[in-house]
Design a protein around this motif. Structure first.
Motif, PDB file in Angstrom:
ATOM      1  N   ALA A 101      10.166   3.877   2.402  1.00  0.00           N
ATOM      2  CA  ALA A 101       9.304   2.702   2.361  1.00  0.00           C
ATOM      3  C   ALA A 101       9.799   1.751   3.434  1.00  0.00           C
ATOM      4  CB  ALA A 101       9.372   2.036   0.989  1.00  0.00           C
ATOM      5  N   VAL A 102       8.860   1.099   4.116  1.00  0.00           N
ATOM      6  CA  VAL A 102       9.198   0.222   5.236  1.00  0.00           C
ATOM      7  C   VAL A 102       8.643  -1.170   4.959  1.00  0.00           C
ATOM      8  CG1 VAL A 102       8.914  -0.156   7.718  1.00  0.00           C
ATOM      9  CG2 VAL A 102       9.106   2.179   6.827  1.00  0.00           C
TER      10      VAL A 102
ATOM     11  N   HIS B 145       6.161   6.645   3.468  1.00  0.00           N
ATOM     12  CA  HIS B 145       5.357   6.796   2.250  1.00  0.00           C
ATOM     13  C   HIS B 145       4.533   5.554   1.991  1.00  0.00           C
ATOM     14  CE1 HIS B 145       4.418   7.781  -1.933  1.00  0.00           C
ATOM     15  NE2 HIS B 145       4.912   6.610  -2.283  1.00  0.00           N
ATOM     16  N   LYS B 146       5.101   4.394   2.288  1.00  0.00           N
ATOM     17  CA  LYS B 146       4.422   3.118   1.980  1.00  0.00           C
ATOM     18  C   LYS B 146       4.990   2.043   2.906  1.00  0.00           C
ATOM     19  CE  LYS B 146       1.950   0.425  -0.881  1.00  0.00           C
ATOM     20  NZ  LYS B 146       0.491   0.584  -1.040  1.00  0.00           N
TER      21      LYS B 146
ATOM     22  N   LEU C 190      13.478   7.036  -0.155  1.00  0.00           N
ATOM     23  CA  LEU C 190      12.834   7.248  -1.458  1.00  0.00           C
ATOM     24  C   LEU C 190      13.222   8.583  -2.056  1.00  0.00           C
ATOM     25  CD1 LEU C 190       9.271   5.972  -0.518  1.00  0.00           C
ATOM     26  CD2 LEU C 190      10.987   4.786  -1.902  1.00  0.00           C
ATOM     27  N   ASP C 191      13.209   8.621  -3.364  1.00  0.00           N
ATOM     28  CA  ASP C 191      13.215   9.886  -4.095  1.00  0.00           C
ATOM     29  C   ASP C 191      12.047   9.787  -5.079  1.00  0.00           C
ATOM     30  OD1 ASP C 191      14.074   8.142  -6.077  1.00  0.00           O
ATOM     31  OD2 ASP C 191      16.136   8.856  -6.068  1.00  0.00           O
TER      32      ASP C 191
ATOM     33  N   ALA D 130      -2.756   2.821   5.748  1.00  0.00           N
ATOM     34  CA  ALA D 130      -3.606   4.006   5.817  1.00  0.00           C
ATOM     35  C   ALA D 130      -4.018   4.496   4.431  1.00  0.00           C
ATOM     36  CB  ALA D 130      -2.888   5.122   6.582  1.00  0.00           C
ATOM     37  N   ASP D 131      -3.323   4.024   3.388  1.00  0.00           N
ATOM     38  CA  ASP D 131      -3.742   4.386   2.037  1.00  0.00           C
ATOM     39  C   ASP D 131      -5.019   3.647   1.627  1.00  0.00           C
ATOM     40  OD1 ASP D 131      -2.219   2.063   2.222  1.00  0.00           O
ATOM     41  OD2 ASP D 131      -1.342   2.266   0.222  1.00  0.00           O
TER      42      ASP D 131
END
Lengths: 333, 333
Positions: A257-258, A290-291, A313-314, B24-25
């Protein structure tokens, strides 16, 4: 100073009062302490309470992350100063639903001292208090002295992960471990292009010469690691990404995640310009975003600058990041 | 200029690219037009499409309000300039789910012209296009010439109400009427404390002398109604509230939504200081604040200043305001 000010001595009280007035559907003032903001539904009986706190001037941090699914009670200090031990203690009491309280805060001397004192006071009340100290700012100490590093915008991920874990009904140790895991998985760096001014002082409390930038600067203008000629947005973004990922050393394929936060006076569009380069650099290192979060999440009055935070992340952190949240500064995911 | 910049000519492309990459989500670029951002799930078959558009430099407006429950497609212009007619037309096509499209935009000459041309192009494609022009800025023309007023932050409420009405399955005329009712129920005012700089120009495109402020200033530095000595936060907040409510003339007991937006470089805490005074003044006029929004919702690069928007509510607008939304700049209510 071209600022919205009454008496500089009143700015924190007025900010907190306005905040609680604006978001009364989600938060309230603590009974008897106007420097503690409490989530509307706190304490939740049987749920581990989440507490944070820190100096003012970083809005929406810290107070904006108070709300369901995140922080139960937030202690508020003067501008750039730790909340008092009493405020941390009152926040712990307000968050205590009988299942213990976890205090998630940043690594600054005043906060460390006051959280420690507050925890002792709470222990006398019979409240179990666990703590996690954020130290995600890679520029504030070398890797082998990570315990000396300051906490910066990674704290938001720590609150989100810890808050969501508590909302799931985990016990205090599990909440602490989730929050500790989150901040251990975070690395951040800041860059400053122009300083900020404490209203009571009336002039910048540090200087950044026009045409230069300060890489690694802290949230209160703590000195960075280098002062260089102002680079292009791409150069700055790439350097920030390099600093964070060289320190992080994540295996290729890791999902992250950023969070890119402005420091207060940076046009929002420019944060996206930075993100555009950072994201490509992050992916070039074999990581998968991922987000992403881009905005003014953790500021420093009207400083011009930005921070980059990358959290590995996990599956658990992905689930907790996506869990519903209702606080003024962090909407549903 | 202490700014995050590459080539100033690229700033809009880079901002849009970073925005779409980060979110992009929820959004995507329009096929064949990199100046149109489309909600991930648009077009929704059978749903009225919602389109907006405007100049860049106001981030998170306009692009940040693209997403489920709000705007289906957003046309993007150069800094402080209207999107092209082609971009508005492409946005209309991207939003069209077969039930017509409603374009909700602000009252500026370029936007008026280009939306009109785009609507004609769309009519040739067989798409029914209705429009609502926002004119909530009370300082930009007297009450008897309300049709000349500019659209400012009230547009956000117009998008929210119109978008939620469309999401409920209303037909195009009903969506248009709901959005028109929302903007008719809005009044806004802005104040500027320091100007902003278009990067390609390199110096402020208007001036505000230190120690003064400009009441009634527009989102692009359009001249305000008065330049006076910089007041206290309370004085400024009260004057803004007076201007809005004297023009609005709402019956005592009316419920309202209030939006205080920073213009880009105003510390978030100071927006709450303003809100604290505004809210009390609004209540002193016999109005009831149902919901408040405080933050950087509609900015002007790095201008120092703020806007106040008050929208009168009825039961329908309360329901639509609370409807779920998933766009990057406006979370679940």
């Amino acid at each position: 100073m071209q600022r919205f000010l009454n008496d500089p001595d009143d700015i924190v009280d007025e900010t907190v009062r306005g905040f609680v007035r604006a978001h009364a559907d989600r938060v309230r003032l603590c009974d008897g302490n106007a420097r503690v903001v409490v989530a509307r539904d706190a304490p939740v009986s049987g749920k581990v309470g989440i507490v944070t706190g820190g100096g003012s001037g970083h809005e929406p941090a810290f107070v904006g992350y108070t709300g369901a699914g995140m922080v139960d009670a937030t202690a508020i200090g003067e501008l750039f100063s730790s909340p008092t031990a009493k405020s941390f203690h009152d926040a712990i009491k307000a968050a205590d639903g009988g299942a213990g309280v976890v205090v998630l805060y940043g690594n600054y001397a005043g906060d460390n001292m006051n959280v420690k004192m507050a925890s002792r006071m709470a222990a006398k009340d019979g409240v179990e208090v666990l703590t996690v100290v954020a130290n995600d700012d890679v520029s504030s100490a070398p890797p082998e002295e990570r315990e000396k590093r300051r906490g910066v915008a990674g704290e938001i991920f720590m609150w989100k992960i810890g808050g969501a874990k508590a909302a799931e009904g985990a016990d205090a140790a599990a909440v602490r471990d989730a929050a500790q895991g989150a901040i251990d998985a975070c690395r951040s760096v800041g860059v400053g292009l122009a300083p900020c001014t404490l209203p009571a002082v009336g002039h910048p409390n540090f200087s950044i010469e026009a045409g230069t930038m300060e890489m690694g600067i802290g949230h209160h203008g703590e000195p960075g690691t280098s002062v260089t000629k102002l680079g292009t947005a791409d150069e700055i973004a790439s350097e920030m990404t390099r600093i964070v990922l060289d320190d992080h050393d994540l295996p290729s394929g890791t999902e992250v995640a950023v969070l890119v936060s402005g420091l207060g006076a940076t046009p929002r569009g420019e944060l996206y310009v930075l993100y555009d380069r950072m994201a490509r650099d992050i992916e070039d290192r074999g990581l998968k975003i991922h987000k992403a979060y881009v905005g003014d999440y953790f500021t420093s009055l009207e400083m011009v600058g930005a921070t980059l935070t990358v959290m590995a992340l996990d599956d658990e952190r992905k689930r907790l990041l996506a869990a519903s949240t209702d606080c003024p500064a962090f909407g549903a995911a």
